[in-house]
Design a protein around this motif. Structure first.
Motif, PDB file in Angstrom:
ATOM      1  N   PHE A  95      15.333  85.284  72.691  1.00  0.00           N
ATOM      2  CA  PHE A  95      14.686  84.436  71.597  1.00  0.00           C
ATOM      3  C   PHE A  95      15.069  83.147  71.753  1.00  0.00           C
ATOM      4  N   THR A  96      14.392  82.407  70.653  1.00  0.00           N
ATOM      5  CA  THR A  96      14.865  81.202  70.442  1.00  0.00           C
ATOM      6  C   THR A  96      14.776  80.680  69.125  1.00  0.00           C
ATOM      7  N   VAL A  97      15.484  79.529  68.738  1.00  0.00           N
ATOM      8  CA  VAL A  97      15.634  79.392  67.354  1.00  0.00           C
ATOM      9  C   VAL A  97      15.259  78.038  66.865  1.00  0.00           C
ATOM     10  N   ASP A  98      13.923  77.876  66.098  1.00  0.00           N
ATOM     11  CA  ASP A  98      13.629  76.535  65.719  1.00  0.00           C
ATOM     12  C   ASP A  98      14.278  75.957  64.676  1.00  0.00           C
ATOM     13  N   SER A  99      14.789  76.537  63.721  1.00  0.00           N
ATOM     14  CA  SER A  99      15.611  76.027  62.171  1.00  0.00           C
ATOM     15  C   SER A  99      17.142  75.754  62.926  1.00  0.00           C
ATOM     16  N   GLY A 100      17.754  76.020  63.829  1.00  0.00           N
ATOM     17  CA  GLY A 100      18.770  75.542  64.112  1.00  0.00           C
ATOM     18  C   GLY A 100      19.833  76.482  64.210  1.00  0.00           C
ATOM     19  N   VAL A 101      20.939  76.333  65.430  1.00  0.00           N
ATOM     20  CA  VAL A 101      21.945  77.219  65.271  1.00  0.00           C
ATOM     21  C   VAL A 101      23.244  76.283  65.798  1.00  0.00           C
ATOM     22  N   THR A 102      24.285  76.592  65.022  1.00  0.00           N
ATOM     23  CA  THR A 102      25.432  76.084  65.034  1.00  0.00           C
ATOM     24  C   THR A 102      26.706  76.983  65.393  1.00  0.00           C
ATOM     25  N   THR A 103      27.320  76.564  66.658  1.00  0.00           N
ATOM     26  CA  THR A 103      28.606  77.142  67.024  1.00  0.00           C
ATOM     27  C   THR A 103      29.836  76.989  66.138  1.00  0.00           C
ATOM     28  N   MET A 104      30.354  78.115  65.697  1.00  0.00           N
ATOM     29  CA  MET A 104      31.366  78.232  64.823  1.00  0.00           C
ATOM     30  C   MET A 104      32.641  78.793  65.267  1.00  0.00           C
ATOM     31  N   ASP A 105      33.942  78.370  64.870  1.00  0.00           N
ATOM     32  CA  ASP A 105      35.045  79.349  65.065  1.00  0.00           C
ATOM     33  C   ASP A 105      35.133  80.186  63.724  1.00  0.00           C
TER      34      ASP A 105
END
Length: 266
Positions: free
Chosen positions: A90-100
């Motif tokens: 899948f892909t994401v249009d709304s945004g993805v943030t990598t987190m610790d």
């Protein structure tokens, strides 16, 4: 622990899905580019997969979520094994943030229109995920539209979130809420230091139980709210003794002590 904050202001975009079953114990994942997010849900055996200079050994009951962020964007097997798994791209249009996830951004997790997923986790209710993956595949085969596919794929992520991170997130939010209460009360005490401050009155002011407030303060500062107030008043009294010409009796009255002798004892 690596994780992803995935915005769901709009559903994720379904690309393709399927179920894989290795033909034998000699099977090894071939080298393949990864152009979008890939979710792997293991049902049997072990998957030995290398991606972004890291080797993963994913066992039955676990999931692995890969991000298309590696320089070469290729994953491949590093050891042969028998296994079976469901996969979803899948892909994401709304945004993805990598987190610790061991030290998450508290402001970011306050966003209610998102899910937070560990990159890898054990699933306590694997059967629920399998049902959703089967439903998605059945819908695709029956020719459902893109909108339905997107929302069904989004439901899979929501179930992953419910099973893996929601409980921990509620705990983090609870700790964040306690700290916010602490800062609000400290500000109130500082602004009203010359008033007669009592724990019960502060509790009423903010709509909390007096014992709960003292517990919050003790958990954060190691002291009760009553003692905290006294410490603040004594600190202000020290300042006034050094920096003003007021008498001790005047300072006592100024800081809200009705009993001069009690102030001296404090």
């Amino acid at each position: 622990m690596l994780g992803y904050h995935i915005s769901l202001l709009s559903p994720i975009i379904y690309e393709y899905t399927g179920k894989f079953q290795a033909p034998s114990e000699d099977w090894k994942h071939e080298k393949m580019p990864l152009m979008n997010y890939e979710l792997i849900v293991m049902t049997e055996g072990y998957l030995y997969l290398s991606y972004a200079n890291k080797n993963y050994v994913v066992e039955a009951g676990e999931y692995l979520l890969l991000s298309p962020s590696s320089p070469d964007n290729c994953r491949q097997g590093f050891k042969s094994s028998y296994c079976s798994f469901y996969w979803l791209h899948f892909t994401v249009d709304s945004g993805v943030t990598t987190m610790d996830l061991s030290n998450p951004d508290l402001e970011l997790i306050k966003n209610e229109n998102a899910v937070i997923l560990p990159a890898r986790a054990m699933l306590p209710y694997l059967d629920k995920i399998i049902v959703l993956m089967k439903q998605l595949q059945d819908s695709i085969r029956s020719g459902c539209g893109a909108l339905s596919s997107n929302y069904m794929a989004t439901t899979v992520l929501c179930e992953l979130y419910e099973q893996t991170f929601k409980e921990k997130l509620e705990h983090i939010k609870g700790e964040y809420s306690k700290k916010q209460i602490y800062y609000d009360i400290v500000d109130y005490i500082n602004e009203n230091i010359y008033q007669k401050l009592k724990v019960v009155n502060i509790a009423e002011q903010f709509g909390y139980n007096a014992k709960y407030l003292s517990h919050v303060f003790h958990s954060i500062t190691g002291t009760s709210l009553k003692q905290f107030i006294l410490q603040k008043k004594v600190a202000e009294a020290n300042f006034m003794l050094m920096d003003t010409n007021k008498t001790i009796r005047e300072i006592s009255a100024c800081l809200g002590f009705t009993d001069y002798h009690n102030f001296m004892k404090t």
